[in-house]
Design an enzyme around this catalytic site. Structure first.
Site, PDB file in Angstrom:
ATOM      1  N   SER A 127       9.349 -60.588 -48.604  1.00 43.85           N
ATOM      2  CA  SER A 127      10.239 -59.624 -49.235  1.00 43.85           C
ATOM      3  C   SER A 127      11.308 -60.350 -50.048  1.00 43.85           C
ATOM      4  CB  SER A 127      10.844 -58.710 -48.175  1.00 43.85           C
ATOM      5  OG  SER A 127      11.170 -57.453 -48.730  1.00 43.85           O
ATOM      6  N   LYS A 179      28.346 -36.912 -51.557  1.00 40.28           N
ATOM      7  CA  LYS A 179      29.308 -37.865 -51.029  1.00 40.28           C
ATOM      8  C   LYS A 179      28.998 -38.259 -49.590  1.00 40.28           C
ATOM      9  CE  LYS A 179      32.726 -40.604 -51.339  1.00 40.28           C
ATOM     10  NZ  LYS A 179      32.538 -41.831 -52.101  1.00 40.28           N
TER      11      LYS A 179
END
Length: 342
Positions: A127, A179
């Site tokens: 990765s 949010k």
């Protein structure tokens, strides 16, 4: 009758003296083991990238896993050192932060503009670890190295059902729809899932683009190139052994760290047995004994945390404490889990 003297009058100075002697002794032993740094001829520099890739690293003063900032600093030192004619980047990492991986990738590109950079893969370079490796001029891996895992992942905790069972209710006030996206007190909404998936896809595309750019000079036995389309076929998140990666163009050659050093020396115009300078650090004891994090350590740590989590949630009182701790650790403005390359 004379007043009794406090034992601290001699304990403190004695302790300081022992600490000083210990520090000097460790420094001397490290110097002997490393053979000093008096050689001024051409040599190969070695920089290590070990453990989970983070910005600042992890650990304490005695032994720590360096972060991206440390690795970049070491690469810059190797670049400025006129005796260093080539660099080997030794990677033993399962990945980590995408942005930290990108910063090291960029540092490798800056370095290889003036000096050859060869990657040597250890146990794992997957990765984010592979992301960084792709920037090097060539990649060496052992046949059993675990690499690949080209992809991005982000996971979100939802303890809403447990909180409801314990009578805990979360009230959220927010300035906009997203949010509190990823709020662990509730499931994510379809709109939030779409938002997060778009973030993951964008970072993934950057990953694929940089792998394609880094591997542009690879040619297969039949002259084939590793195009973006070819990378996409390999970039479904799966891991490969070093031998499989070499067959697919993700790795150039199978070989050890010594093989990578030899190749780097040849690329840097060094003849004979190359002298090596190790730029990496891991705290005083980490540098001395070569402390390096491993995948097994990470798995053991994760298993331990999981076991502790199960134990903490057992029973009503313990469960409440567990949820309270989760609430304290979750800030309203950073509710989402950052994407990871791992």
């Amino acid at each position: 009758m004379q007043p009794r003297k406090s034992p601290w009058l001699w304990i403190v100075p004695a302790g300081l003296a022992l600490f000083l002697i210990f520090g000097l002794g460790m420094g001397f032993i490290a110097l002997v083991i490393r053979g000093g740094d008096s050689y001024e001829g051409p040599r190969v520099g070695v920089v290590e990238l070990s453990g989970v890739i983070t910005d600042e690293g992890e650990g304490g003063a005695l032994s720590r896993v360096p972060g991206a900032r440390d690795v970049i600093e070491e690469l810059e030192k190797a670049k400025r050192d006129s005796t260093i004619k080539a660099v080997v980047l030794r990677i033993n990492s399962p990945g980590g932060s995408p942005s930290a991986s990108q910063e090291i990738y960029a540092a490798v590109e800056r370095l290889k503009a003036s000096k050859p950079v060869v990657c040597s893969m250890g146990d794992v370079a997957a990765s984010g670890g592979y992301y960084v490796a792709a920037a090097c001029d060539s990649i060496y891996a052992n046949g059993s190295t675990i690499t690949g895992s080209i992809g991005v992942i982000s996971q979100y905790l939802n303890y809403g059902a447990l909180a409801k069972k314990l009578g805990i209710e979360t009230q959220t006030l927010k300035s906009g729809q997203f949010k509190d996206a990823g709020n662990p007190a509730r499931p994510i909404t379809p709109a939030e899932k779409q938002l997060f998936q778009a973030l993951i896809r964008d970072i993934y595309n950057q990953f694929v683009d940089d792998v394609t750019k880094g591997r542009k000079n690879w040619k297969g036995a039949k002259g084939e190139k590793l195009t973006r389309a070819a990378v996409l076929k390999l970039a479904d998140g799966r891991v490969y052994t070093g031998r499989q990666a070499a067959a697919n163009g993700l790795v150039d050659k199978l070989g050890s760290l010594d093989d990578a050093v030899t190749a780097a020396a040849a690329a840097g115009g060094i003849s004979g047995d190359p002298h090596v300078k190790n730029f990496s650090k891991g705290g005083p004891l980490g540098s001395l004994f070569g402390v390096e994090s491993s995948v097994q350590d990470g798995l053991t740590h994760a298993a331990s945390n999981a076991a502790n989590g199960v134990a903490a949630s057992a029973g009503d009182a313990a469960g409440r404490a567990f949820v309270e701790r989760l609430k304290q650790e979750t800030r309203a403005d950073t509710a989402t889990t950052a994407p990871q390359m791992r």
